[in-house]
Design a protein around this motif. Structure first.
Motif, mmCIF file in Angstrom:
data_model
loop_
_atom_site.group_PDB
_atom_site.id
_atom_site.type_symbol
_atom_site.label_atom_id
_atom_site.label_comp_id
_atom_site.label_asym_id
_atom_site.label_seq_id
_atom_site.Cartn_x
_atom_site.Cartn_y
_atom_site.Cartn_z
ATOM 1 N N SER A 279 43.282 -17.001 96.270
ATOM 2 C CA SER A 279 43.934 -16.357 96.857
ATOM 3 C C SER A 279 43.402 -15.240 97.045
ATOM 4 O O SER A 279 42.999 -13.414 97.573
ATOM 5 C CB SER A 279 44.522 -15.675 95.776
ATOM 6 O OG SER A 279 45.495 -14.989 95.657
ATOM 7 N N ALA A 280 41.983 -15.084 95.874
ATOM 8 C CA ALA A 280 41.569 -13.729 95.858
ATOM 9 C C ALA A 280 40.199 -14.293 97.638
ATOM 10 O O ALA A 280 40.397 -12.457 98.090
ATOM 11 C CB ALA A 280 40.319 -14.145 94.617
ATOM 12 N N GLU A 281 40.645 -15.177 98.098
ATOM 13 C CA GLU A 281 39.410 -14.572 99.912
ATOM 14 C C GLU A 281 40.405 -14.409 100.248
ATOM 15 O O GLU A 281 39.901 -13.664 101.205
ATOM 16 C CB GLU A 281 38.828 -15.957 99.495
ATOM 17 C CG GLU A 281 37.560 -17.075 99.298
ATOM 18 C CD GLU A 281 37.425 -18.232 98.856
ATOM 19 O OE1 GLU A 281 38.500 -19.228 99.815
ATOM 20 O OE2 GLU A 281 36.485 -18.895 98.523
ATOM 21 N N ARG A 282 41.968 -14.730 100.841
ATOM 22 C CA ARG A 282 42.231 -14.059 101.485
ATOM 23 C C ARG A 282 42.570 -12.680 101.262
ATOM 24 O O ARG A 282 43.231 -11.855 102.053
ATOM 25 C CB ARG A 282 43.559 -15.291 100.860
ATOM 26 C CG ARG A 282 43.639 -15.624 101.452
ATOM 27 C CD ARG A 282 45.626 -16.491 102.117
ATOM 28 N NE ARG A 282 45.944 -17.170 100.719
ATOM 29 C CZ ARG A 282 46.014 -17.872 99.862
ATOM 30 N NH1 ARG A 282 45.850 -18.456 100.597
ATOM 31 N NH2 ARG A 282 46.772 -17.916 98.792
ATOM 32 N N SER A 283 42.498 -12.260 99.817
ATOM 33 C CA SER A 283 42.916 -10.751 100.010
ATOM 34 C C SER A 283 41.281 -9.379 100.481
ATOM 35 O O SER A 283 41.711 -8.897 100.897
ATOM 36 C CB SER A 283 43.393 -10.364 98.171
ATOM 37 O OG SER A 283 42.072 -10.262 97.639
ATOM 38 N N ARG A 284 40.912 -10.280 99.679
ATOM 39 C CA ARG A 284 38.822 -10.213 100.597
ATOM 40 C C ARG A 284 38.819 -9.970 101.698
ATOM 41 O O ARG A 284 38.369 -8.915 102.864
ATOM 42 C CB ARG A 284 37.919 -10.766 100.273
ATOM 43 C CG ARG A 284 36.233 -9.947 99.912
ATOM 44 C CD ARG A 284 35.630 -11.290 99.583
ATOM 45 N NE ARG A 284 35.940 -11.233 97.760
ATOM 46 C CZ ARG A 284 36.013 -12.240 97.807
ATOM 47 N NH1 ARG A 284 35.258 -13.588 98.173
ATOM 48 N NH2 ARG A 284 35.891 -12.584 96.406
ATOM 49 N N ALA B 290 41.795 -10.087 103.656
ATOM 50 C CA ALA B 290 42.447 -8.815 104.645
ATOM 51 C C ALA B 290 41.914 -7.430 104.253
ATOM 52 O O ALA B 290 41.755 -6.955 105.061
ATOM 53 C CB ALA B 290 44.133 -8.774 104.127
ATOM 54 N N ASP B 291 41.410 -7.009 103.112
ATOM 55 C CA ASP B 291 40.642 -6.069 103.531
ATOM 56 C C ASP B 291 39.564 -5.835 104.337
ATOM 57 O O ASP B 291 39.056 -4.428 104.764
ATOM 58 C CB ASP B 291 40.039 -5.654 101.602
ATOM 59 C CG ASP B 291 41.570 -5.771 100.768
ATOM 60 O OD1 ASP B 291 41.900 -5.302 100.920
ATOM 61 O OD2 ASP B 291 41.245 -6.191 99.642
#
Length: 115
Positions: free
Chosen positions: A100-105, A107-108
């Motif tokens: 989840s953190a990798e996906r949000s990173r 996306a950012d």
């Protein structure tokens, strides 16, 4: 006789699998979704399950009195199995949070590049 068969069968199945997992072996699809740390934690959980599976036969062979064995072995076996389940659940949650953190990173970083 059943206790010997259980001991041999349980050890022949779970012990090699747990040692291999502890050393980092996993099927390709598991390695692609799980960190090496998570695979090793699952190996530790399998070793705990192996010990949990040996509690009842070892309790009966140790010569505990009937009531003592009836109280001690199921409680310790359940405790070990719940501890192993907690290790596996923690490993899966860790992998889920990491993804989840990798996906949000990602996306950012994608939004920052468009601006």
């Amino acid at each position: 006789m059943f206790l010997w068969l259980w001991l041999v069968g349980w050890s022949a199945f779970v012990l090699p699998l747990s040692v291999a997992t502890l050393r980092g072996w996993a099927p390709k699809r598991v390695r692609s979704r799980t960190t090496p740390w998570g695979i090793r934690v699952r190996g530790v959980a399998l070793l705990v399950m192996w010990v949990g599976g040996l509690v009842v036969p070892l309790g009966r062979w140790s010569g505990l009195a009937g009531e003592d064995a009836m109280l001690l072995t199921p409680v310790s076996e359940a405790g070990l199995l719940l501890f192993a389940a907690g290790l596996i659940a923690g490993s899966q949650l860790s992998d889920r949070f990491r993804r989840s953190a990798e996906r949000s990173r990602a996306a950012d970083q994608g939004i920052g590049e468009r601006s």
